[in-house]
Enzyme design. Sequence first.
Site, PDB file in Angstrom:
ATOM      1  N   SER A  41       0.928  -1.265   0.052  1.00  0.00           N
ATOM      2  CA  SER A  41      -0.018   0.005  -0.064  1.00  0.00           C
ATOM      3  C   SER A  41       0.738   1.416  -0.093  1.00  0.00           C
ATOM      4  O   SER A  41       2.070   1.212   0.480  1.00  0.00           O
ATOM      5  CB  SER A  41      -0.775   0.153   1.131  1.00  0.00           C
ATOM      6  N   LYS A  42       0.299   2.308  -0.440  1.00  0.00           N
ATOM      7  CA  LYS A  42       1.036   3.346  -0.574  1.00  0.00           C
ATOM      8  C   LYS A  42       1.493   4.222   0.613  1.00  0.00           C
ATOM      9  O   LYS A  42       2.346   5.207   1.025  1.00  0.00           O
ATOM     10  CB  LYS A  42       0.226   4.590  -1.721  1.00  0.00           C
ATOM     11  N   ARG A  43       0.581   3.680   1.607  1.00  0.00           N
ATOM     12  CA  ARG A  43       1.048   4.394   3.124  1.00  0.00           C
ATOM     13  C   ARG A  43       2.331   3.582   3.694  1.00  0.00           C
ATOM     14  O   ARG A  43       2.773   4.135   4.681  1.00  0.00           O
ATOM     15  CB  ARG A  43      -0.082   3.952   4.086  1.00  0.00           C
TER      16      ARG A  43
ATOM     17  N   ARG B  13       6.879  11.725   3.453  1.00  0.00           N
ATOM     18  CA  ARG B  13       6.725  10.622   4.497  1.00  0.00           C
ATOM     19  C   ARG B  13       7.979  10.352   5.147  1.00  0.00           C
ATOM     20  O   ARG B  13       8.345   9.896   6.366  1.00  0.00           O
ATOM     21  CB  ARG B  13       5.940   9.278   3.474  1.00  0.00           C
TER      22      ARG B  13
END
Length: 497
Positions: free
Chosen positions: A253-255, A469
């Site tokens: 996932s992009k998280r 991030r």
Amino acid sequence: MAQIRTRVAPSPTGDPHVGTAYIALFNRCFAHAGQGRFILRIEDTDKVRSTTESERKILESLQWLGLSWDEGPDVGGEYGPYRQSERSDIYQAHIEQLLEKGTAFRCFCTPERLQDLRAEQMQQKQTPGYDGHCLHLSAQEVAERLSAKESHVVRMKVPAEGDCRFMDGLRGEIVIPWTQIDMQVLIKSDGLPTYHFANVVDDHLMKISHVIRGEEWINSTPKHLLLYEYFGWQPPEFFHMPLLRNPDKSKLSKRKNPTSIFYYRDMGYLPEAVVNYLGMMGWTMPNGEEKFSIEEMQAAFDLTRVSLGGPIFDLEKLDWLNGKYLRENLSDAELAERFLGWAAQDDRLGRLTGLVKQRVEKFTDLVPLAAFMFSGLLELRPDDFQHKKLDEEDSKKVLQFFLWHLEALEEWNRDTVETTAQSLAESMELKIRDFLFPIFVAVTGKPVSVSVIDAVAILGLDLVRARIRHALDLLGGFSKKKVKEVEKAYQQLQEHQ
């Protein structure tokens, strides 16, 4: 023997995902290894979320990787149109067939009733699903409601008992009780088909012989097989590939990992290395070689060599493989040529010089100003974010809120980025220079640099997301409890905008 025909069918609702490329690669190799055809179909029946820009990016990203297709919306083919939004008449004709046979029915239940039903089922710890409320409406009552133009959907009938048994080419026989299968909506209230209905109709009409897709679709396969049965069609063979995983074994996932194909392009990975790496995800060459071209993979391709263990998407392994390509496949001159092509892509050099030429007196002055444009994740320290007006928690909120705002942008350009920053600063009751400080540091590596708004616009969402991030991780991120608080604060902020 019928021609092998496979497809990949992405939805144009976001960034081009590496998972799409992974599935496309295996479909393409399987089809071409058997002298078949590989089809690209755009599943754009979600009118709210689908965009032409997202479609353009999907096509461009797959082309960058060298994953060309034999039929599709841009190249045409015998079984088009290849966009679902252009096939409405086809779906309407086919849903009428099911309604006439009595294997589908019109459902007039309101969203409020369905919401209450779901809440009650959850409270009683039952599997959420439609309860058949409209299943036995008389023909007269249906006609009256249609005459009154009542909003409705069309659902499929599902057996009330027994099991659905089907063979998966990778997993053997799979058995799923019909009681676990909902009476799926086939046509939405706007008249457009759901994924499940359009998927089956299109696969049949496009003569798809083998469906190779992610394992998340296993539980939907009974619905699809039931539709094949209702229409009296021969279903394709199904192969459900293992999902790509983060290092912690969670679904990619992009998280937790960069998932956009363009992130890898913008970071300076070679497309042939990325494709090679995706080919290693759950599959091995017969000779055990880890470095191979798409042509070599295709020549040796055998789906039975797919491993069902969740393949880990490990960036360190990708770095190692990309390094081998740089050293072993490119001469010095070719490396220089590929590097210059990467640096100049999307006119980054031209756009950058417009930002810095008022700040330089000689070419060597360009290097320190432009270094952040041609870097990956920047070398930062927590001390870099110290600010007299913002504490560490404030800086983290600015970074996270700004990122969420950027991810929601429908258009990406300087004006939309600037409007986003200004509106968010006002909502957070911060002066724009204070608001931009942590963004300057996260995106450019310095508290003062060229216009950070321009830098964000030029770098694009993929690299900006990765750098923000990275900065958040450096500052300790948010605990699970804190994440919920931050999400709530962000929602409240949006409500007051």
